[in-house]
Design a protein around this motif. Sequence first.
Motif, PDB file in Angstrom:
ATOM      1  N   PRO A   2       0.992  -0.678   0.081  1.00  0.00           N
ATOM      2  CA  PRO A   2      -0.085   0.099  -0.068  1.00  0.00           C
ATOM      3  C   PRO A   2       0.722   1.060   0.236  1.00  0.00           C
ATOM      4  CG  PRO A   2      -0.301  -0.913   2.158  1.00  0.00           C
ATOM      5  CD  PRO A   2       0.992  -1.854   1.253  1.00  0.00           C
ATOM      6  N   VAL A   3       2.145   1.194   0.371  1.00  0.00           N
ATOM      7  CA  VAL A   3       3.027   2.116   0.049  1.00  0.00           C
ATOM      8  C   VAL A   3       4.470   1.791   0.010  1.00  0.00           C
ATOM      9  CG1 VAL A   3       1.769   3.525   1.864  1.00  0.00           C
ATOM     10  CG2 VAL A   3       3.841   2.007   2.626  1.00  0.00           C
ATOM     11  N   SER A   4       5.339   2.764  -1.062  1.00  0.00           N
ATOM     12  CA  SER A   4       6.277   1.892  -1.570  1.00  0.00           C
ATOM     13  C   SER A   4       7.929   2.266   0.795  1.00  0.00           C
ATOM     14  CB  SER A   4       7.405   3.705  -1.697  1.00  0.00           C
ATOM     15  OG  SER A   4       6.293   3.348  -2.735  1.00  0.00           O
ATOM     16  N   GLY A   5       8.352   1.219   0.400  1.00  0.00           N
ATOM     17  CA  GLY A   5       9.466   2.245   1.281  1.00  0.00           C
ATOM     18  C   GLY A   5      10.184   0.555   0.837  1.00  0.00           C
ATOM     19  N   LYS A   6      10.814   0.636   2.899  1.00  0.00           N
ATOM     20  CA  LYS A   6      12.177  -0.484   3.029  1.00  0.00           C
ATOM     21  C   LYS A   6      11.423  -1.440   4.257  1.00  0.00           C
ATOM     22  CE  LYS A   6      17.325  -0.595   4.674  1.00  0.00           C
ATOM     23  NZ  LYS A   6      18.455  -0.443   4.413  1.00  0.00           N
ATOM     24  N   VAL A   7      11.911  -2.648   3.999  1.00  0.00           N
ATOM     25  CA  VAL A   7      11.114  -3.692   5.095  1.00  0.00           C
ATOM     26  C   VAL A   7      12.127  -3.347   5.808  1.00  0.00           C
ATOM     27  CG1 VAL A   7      10.476  -6.090   5.573  1.00  0.00           C
ATOM     28  CG2 VAL A   7      10.093  -5.260   3.162  1.00  0.00           C
ATOM     29  N   LEU A   8      11.502  -2.693   7.257  1.00  0.00           N
ATOM     30  CA  LEU A   8      12.788  -2.875   8.936  1.00  0.00           C
ATOM     31  C   LEU A   8      12.072  -4.882   9.629  1.00  0.00           C
ATOM     32  CD1 LEU A   8      12.030   0.003   9.567  1.00  0.00           C
ATOM     33  CD2 LEU A   8      14.024  -0.244   8.597  1.00  0.00           C
ATOM     34  N   GLU A   9      10.925  -4.524   9.562  1.00  0.00           N
ATOM     35  CA  GLU A   9      10.172  -6.251  10.166  1.00  0.00           C
ATOM     36  C   GLU A   9       9.992  -7.460   9.814  1.00  0.00           C
ATOM     37  OE1 GLU A   9       9.312  -5.544  14.038  1.00  0.00           O
ATOM     38  OE2 GLU A   9       9.748  -3.988  13.799  1.00  0.00           O
ATOM     39  N   VAL A  10       9.539  -8.000   9.694  1.00  0.00           N
ATOM     40  CA  VAL A  10       9.012  -9.348   9.011  1.00  0.00           C
ATOM     41  C   VAL A  10       8.067 -10.300  10.510  1.00  0.00           C
ATOM     42  CG1 VAL A  10       8.899 -11.779   7.769  1.00  0.00           C
ATOM     43  CG2 VAL A  10      10.011  -9.363   7.062  1.00  0.00           C
ATOM     44  N   ASN A  11       6.978 -10.172  10.213  1.00  0.00           N
ATOM     45  CA  ASN A  11       6.501 -11.144  11.326  1.00  0.00           C
ATOM     46  C   ASN A  11       6.915 -12.299  11.361  1.00  0.00           C
ATOM     47  OD1 ASN A  11       4.708 -12.363  13.289  1.00  0.00           O
ATOM     48  ND2 ASN A  11       3.618 -11.246  13.130  1.00  0.00           N
ATOM     49  N   GLU A  12       7.654 -13.135  11.724  1.00  0.00           N
ATOM     50  CA  GLU A  12       7.851 -14.516  11.696  1.00  0.00           C
ATOM     51  C   GLU A  12       7.658 -15.448  12.117  1.00  0.00           C
ATOM     52  OE1 GLU A  12      12.864 -15.305  11.295  1.00  0.00           O
ATOM     53  OE2 GLU A  12      13.011 -12.807  11.298  1.00  0.00           O
ATOM     54  N   ALA A  13       6.654 -14.815  13.322  1.00  0.00           N
ATOM     55  CA  ALA A  13       5.433 -15.920  13.932  1.00  0.00           C
ATOM     56  C   ALA A  13       4.704 -17.011  12.806  1.00  0.00           C
ATOM     57  CB  ALA A  13       4.702 -15.205  14.438  1.00  0.00           C
ATOM     58  N   LEU A  14       4.400 -15.932  11.824  1.00  0.00           N
ATOM     59  CA  LEU A  14       3.591 -16.568  10.356  1.00  0.00           C
ATOM     60  C   LEU A  14       4.009 -17.581  10.338  1.00  0.00           C
ATOM     61  CD1 LEU A  14       2.397 -13.686   8.999  1.00  0.00           C
ATOM     62  CD2 LEU A  14       0.947 -14.601  11.340  1.00  0.00           C
ATOM     63  N   GLU A  15       5.797 -17.909   9.647  1.00  0.00           N
ATOM     64  CA  GLU A  15       5.992 -18.874   9.221  1.00  0.00           C
ATOM     65  C   GLU A  15       5.253 -20.286   9.671  1.00  0.00           C
ATOM     66  OE1 GLU A  15      10.896 -19.564   8.499  1.00  0.00           O
ATOM     67  OE2 GLU A  15      10.433 -17.452   8.243  1.00  0.00           O
ATOM     68  N   GLU A  16       5.560 -20.318  11.667  1.00  0.00           N
ATOM     69  CA  GLU A  16       5.258 -21.150  12.333  1.00  0.00           C
ATOM     70  C   GLU A  16       3.072 -21.740  12.442  1.00  0.00           C
ATOM     71  OE1 GLU A  16       6.909 -23.980  13.256  1.00  0.00           O
ATOM     72  OE2 GLU A  16       8.964 -22.955  12.478  1.00  0.00           O
ATOM     73  N   SER A  17       2.996 -20.596  12.152  1.00  0.00           N
ATOM     74  CA  SER A  17       1.273 -20.149  13.166  1.00  0.00           C
ATOM     75  C   SER A  17       0.952 -19.045  11.844  1.00  0.00           C
ATOM     76  CB  SER A  17       1.694 -19.226  14.496  1.00  0.00           C
ATOM     77  OG  SER A  17       1.927 -20.064  15.397  1.00  0.00           O
ATOM     78  N   PRO A  18       0.615 -19.639  10.726  1.00  0.00           N
ATOM     79  CA  PRO A  18       0.287 -18.670  10.073  1.00  0.00           C
ATOM     80  C   PRO A  18      -1.826 -18.722   9.953  1.00  0.00           C
ATOM     81  CG  PRO A  18       0.452 -21.030   8.811  1.00  0.00           C
ATOM     82  CD  PRO A  18       0.941 -21.026  10.148  1.00  0.00           C
ATOM     83  N   GLU A  19      -1.786 -19.087  11.137  1.00  0.00           N
ATOM     84  CA  GLU A  19      -3.477 -18.843  11.072  1.00  0.00           C
ATOM     85  C   GLU A  19      -3.759 -17.801  12.014  1.00  0.00           C
ATOM     86  OE1 GLU A  19      -1.667 -21.436  14.340  1.00  0.00           O
ATOM     87  OE2 GLU A  19      -1.382 -21.546  12.460  1.00  0.00           O
ATOM     88  N   ASN A  20      -2.951 -17.348  12.475  1.00  0.00           N
ATOM     89  CA  ASN A  20      -2.719 -15.951  13.450  1.00  0.00           C
ATOM     90  C   ASN A  20      -3.385 -15.585  12.885  1.00  0.00           C
ATOM     91  OD1 ASN A  20      -1.307 -17.100  15.300  1.00  0.00           O
ATOM     92  ND2 ASN A  20       0.455 -15.680  14.598  1.00  0.00           N
ATOM     93  N   VAL A  21      -3.383 -14.755  11.040  1.00  0.00           N
ATOM     94  CA  VAL A  21      -3.787 -13.749  10.113  1.00  0.00           C
ATOM     95  C   VAL A  21      -5.317 -14.147  10.224  1.00  0.00           C
ATOM     96  CG1 VAL A  21      -3.976 -13.499   7.701  1.00  0.00           C
ATOM     97  CG2 VAL A  21      -2.017 -13.978   8.342  1.00  0.00           C
ATOM     98  N   ASN A  22      -5.912 -15.587  10.375  1.00  0.00           N
ATOM     99  CA  ASN A  22      -7.254 -15.643  10.281  1.00  0.00           C
ATOM    100  C   ASN A  22      -7.681 -15.365  12.181  1.00  0.00           C
ATOM    101  OD1 ASN A  22      -6.478 -18.405   8.542  1.00  0.00           O
ATOM    102  ND2 ASN A  22      -7.683 -17.615   7.902  1.00  0.00           N
ATOM    103  N   ASP A  23      -6.681 -15.089  13.207  1.00  0.00           N
ATOM    104  CA  ASP A  23      -7.296 -15.259  13.966  1.00  0.00           C
ATOM    105  C   ASP A  23      -7.607 -14.232  14.486  1.00  0.00           C
ATOM    106  OD1 ASP A  23      -7.980 -17.878  13.859  1.00  0.00           O
ATOM    107  OD2 ASP A  23      -5.425 -18.857  15.313  1.00  0.00           O
ATOM    108  N   SER A  24      -6.161 -12.849  13.851  1.00  0.00           N
ATOM    109  CA  SER A  24      -6.308 -11.563  14.628  1.00  0.00           C
ATOM    110  C   SER A  24      -5.147 -11.182  13.377  1.00  0.00           C
ATOM    111  CB  SER A  24      -5.341 -11.547  15.514  1.00  0.00           C
ATOM    112  OG  SER A  24      -4.605 -10.584  16.574  1.00  0.00           O
ATOM    113  N   PRO A  25      -6.579 -10.542  12.645  1.00  0.00           N
ATOM    114  CA  PRO A  25      -5.554  -9.615  10.931  1.00  0.00           C
ATOM    115  C   PRO A  25      -4.838  -8.821  11.389  1.00  0.00           C
ATOM    116  CG  PRO A  25      -8.237  -9.903  11.467  1.00  0.00           C
ATOM    117  CD  PRO A  25      -7.467 -10.510  12.098  1.00  0.00           C
TER     118      PRO A  25
END
Length: 129
Positions: A72-95
């Motif tokens: 949605p915006v241009s820029g540099k990635v500073l952080e990635v939510n690494e918890a989603l690798e193990e728990s992708p369902e977090n997107v469903n449970d708590s978007p």
Amino acid sequence: MNLPKELLYSREHEWVRKLDGNKVRIGITDFAQDQLGDIVFVELPEVGAELAVDESFGSVESVKTVSELYAPVSGKVLEVNEALEESPENVNDSPYEDGWMIVVEMTDPAELEKLMDAGKYEAIVSEED
């Protein structure tokens, strides 16, 4: 449908939360995760990646489909939510909380003006629903 009023929204169903300075946190909306169904895999960019507005920065795979994620915006990635690798369902449970995807340092904060508030976004998704 949960649409926090303090967030901004894109037509591609990403949300943006302003942090300090030019930093923003990005994820997908409650509407998007509901449409996708059970999310089983999230592919995100590397820290340090440069994003351009409206270009793909990753994908979300659900039991139904694979959907691209658009910046949605241009820029540099500073952080990635690494918890989603193990728990992708977090997107469903708590978007909007545990299911966030990336933190970006914006190169052009004026791009936020092109995003929608919760009311405008809700009007768009009610047409799609």
